[in-house]
Enzyme design. Sequence first.
Site, mmCIF file in Angstrom:
data_model
loop_
_atom_site.group_PDB
_atom_site.id
_atom_site.type_symbol
_atom_site.label_atom_id
_atom_site.label_comp_id
_atom_site.label_asym_id
_atom_site.label_seq_id
_atom_site.Cartn_x
_atom_site.Cartn_y
_atom_site.Cartn_z
ATOM 1 N N ASP A 106 6.022 10.233 2.183
ATOM 2 C CA ASP A 106 7.087 9.649 1.365
ATOM 3 C C ASP A 106 8.332 10.529 1.417
ATOM 4 O O ASP A 106 9.469 10.034 1.529
ATOM 5 C CB ASP A 106 6.649 9.534 -0.101
ATOM 6 C CG ASP A 106 5.477 8.581 -0.288
ATOM 7 O OD1 ASP A 106 4.402 8.875 0.254
ATOM 8 O OD2 ASP A 106 5.644 7.556 -0.979
ATOM 9 N N GLU A 149 7.064 -1.629 -3.815
ATOM 10 C CA GLU A 149 6.203 -0.849 -2.916
ATOM 11 C C GLU A 149 5.728 -1.711 -1.741
ATOM 12 O O GLU A 149 5.765 -1.293 -0.593
ATOM 13 C CB GLU A 149 5.015 -0.347 -3.746
ATOM 14 C CG GLU A 149 4.165 0.689 -3.055
ATOM 15 C CD GLU A 149 3.017 1.140 -3.957
ATOM 16 O OE1 GLU A 149 2.846 0.574 -5.059
ATOM 17 O OE2 GLU A 149 2.289 2.059 -3.545
ATOM 18 N N TRP A 166 -3.131 -2.255 1.075
ATOM 19 C CA TRP A 166 -2.985 -2.163 2.532
ATOM 20 C C TRP A 166 -3.859 -3.169 3.269
ATOM 21 O O TRP A 166 -4.097 -3.027 4.466
ATOM 22 C CB TRP A 166 -3.304 -0.734 3.000
ATOM 23 C CG TRP A 166 -2.263 0.268 2.595
ATOM 24 C CD1 TRP A 166 -2.310 1.124 1.535
ATOM 25 C CD2 TRP A 166 -1.012 0.541 3.253
ATOM 26 N NE1 TRP A 166 -1.175 1.907 1.484
ATOM 27 C CE2 TRP A 166 -0.362 1.567 2.534
ATOM 28 C CE3 TRP A 166 -0.374 0.012 4.381
ATOM 29 C CZ2 TRP A 166 0.884 2.084 2.896
ATOM 30 C CZ3 TRP A 166 0.870 0.518 4.756
ATOM 31 C CH2 TRP A 166 1.486 1.540 4.009
ATOM 32 N N ASP A 181 -4.380 3.477 2.762
ATOM 33 C CA ASP A 181 -5.603 3.873 2.071
ATOM 34 C C ASP A 181 -6.782 2.898 2.153
ATOM 35 O O ASP A 181 -7.863 3.278 2.544
ATOM 36 C CB ASP A 181 -5.285 4.138 0.599
ATOM 37 C CG ASP A 181 -4.168 5.171 0.427
ATOM 38 O OD1 ASP A 181 -3.653 5.689 1.430
ATOM 39 O OD2 ASP A 181 -3.822 5.457 -0.734
HETATM 40 C C1 2M8 Z 1 -0.502 5.588 -1.721
HETATM 41 O O1 2M8 Z 1 -1.541 6.549 -1.759
HETATM 42 C C2 2M8 Z 1 -1.857 7.347 -2.906
HETATM 43 C C3 2M8 Z 1 -2.848 8.410 -2.433
HETATM 44 O O2 2M8 Z 1 -2.220 9.211 -1.457
HETATM 45 C C4 2M8 Z 1 -2.471 6.556 -4.029
HETATM 46 O O3 2M8 Z 1 -2.756 5.359 -3.868
HETATM 47 O O4 2M8 Z 1 -2.653 7.135 -5.101
HETATM 48 C C5 2M8 Z 1 -0.335 5.215 -0.234
HETATM 49 O O5 2M8 Z 1 0.458 4.062 -0.108
HETATM 50 C C6 2M8 Z 1 0.261 6.367 0.525
HETATM 51 O O6 2M8 Z 1 0.524 6.019 1.853
HETATM 52 C C7 2M8 Z 1 1.550 6.852 -0.157
HETATM 53 O O7 2M8 Z 1 2.012 8.007 0.494
HETATM 54 C C8 2M8 Z 1 1.331 7.139 -1.637
HETATM 55 C C9 2M8 Z 1 2.631 7.426 -2.396
HETATM 56 O O8 2M8 Z 1 3.574 6.408 -2.140
HETATM 57 O O9 2M8 Z 1 0.695 6.038 -2.278
#
Ligand code: 2M8
Length: 452
Positions: free
Chosen positions: A35, A408, A365, A173
Amino acid sequence: MDRLAAEAIGVLRANDRGTWTRPSPRLYPHQWSWDAAFVAIGWAHFAPERALAELRSLFRGQWADGMVPQIVFDGSVALGAYEPRHRTWATAGLCPPGVATSGICQPPVHAIALHRIRAIAAARCDGTVAAVEAAIAELYPRLASWHRWLHTARDPDGSGLVTVFHPWESGLDNSPRWDEALAAVAVDENAAGPRPDLVHVADPAQRPTDDEYRRYHTLVRSLVDLGYDPSAAHRAHPFRLADVLFTAVLAAADDALADLAVVAGRPDAVDGHRVDADLARRGLDACWHPDRCACLDRDLVADRWVRADTVAGFAPLIAGCDRDRREALAARLAGPSFAGAPGLRWAVPPSTAVDDPAFDPCSYWRGPTWPVITWLLWWALDRDGCHGLAEALRTSAVAQLRAGGCAEYAHPITGEPLGSTAQSWTAAVALDWLDAGTAEERTTAARAADGT
Ligand code: 2M8
């Protein structure tokens, strides 16, 4: 000012924590690795120094072995606001002193981001490029050790492919790519944790399931028990996947790093980065399935290909590949399983092919469209001269953001914004696309004026 640009700047400013940016106000209150790279590109369009601060801030969390962690925790955030919290990761002694991090990584978009930030600064013609180049010189050794770590600790056999030890490392994820491998993990019932994430979305079905979370926690515990030792994890960790999308990002980032090496006064390092990029591309060649027109991940525990049909299959487009493969992939990307699927609200690729049995348009996802993934594909297509498809993707993506804001992710069929409504990396790519649109319009206008 353009309404979407104003909204995107507002999202970044609202999520700004001074030298780093929360991915979203409540769902993700710490700094995330990939990010941060995307977000820095966004800041570069209106606050170049702030863009550089974002990357410097992230690299404060870099481990001595070169690993750049997935999360750098903000100690001022209430415990329990995000899980797993820092203590669960048991990384004390591995993170740099005074910094709290998780113990896994994410795709290395950082060199690509810095490369782009330099291009953005150069186009501004206001002298900011000197500050960017100074930051490149400062960050280059850190980037080089990060890439070296990925090419060694995560590819001990020199296959060219990066092994991920957790679905969170992929960044995608709960992609169906991980279903079988995750199902095979023996759940540690003591490894479960609370789910604060579920209260920050309109519908919990937009997030991974509790069963997936139990397995995510089990994998964290396994890595803790293995002391985060990559050799031990390659032998004994129950989740080991050669990830084609991660590898593709690394290949493209190696190429970007080769250019940054020159800026950093390290022309001697250029060939090494190009060799690394080519090795990663050869790794992807070994995962290419012409019958599927896709690259497939390899489950190294079960010793089998991962057959889910997802955006990861387009890995060679991001890494760079020969013209035939690029054209075949571009046609598939625009075709009926992805961006050209009948009934899509916007012609941008869903994260999972609409005709894959696991396609779910609401769940994270497993089907929704993700602007950052569209950005990676757009960026790579544009880099390799596929301007028609790149521009079509950009136009559709901007139309989606104008309608749904900086969410998002989005439902591919209804276009409904999903997940967090003020996501930083979405705002960042919106700014980059709007700027690219202005450049595109300038080129078109110049061509029209020339009569060409
Ligand atoms: C999401 O992942 C985090 C864990 O890393 C979560 O769900 O708590 C994913 O979309 C990941 O790709 C992204 O970097 C993160 C923060 O946007 O959220």
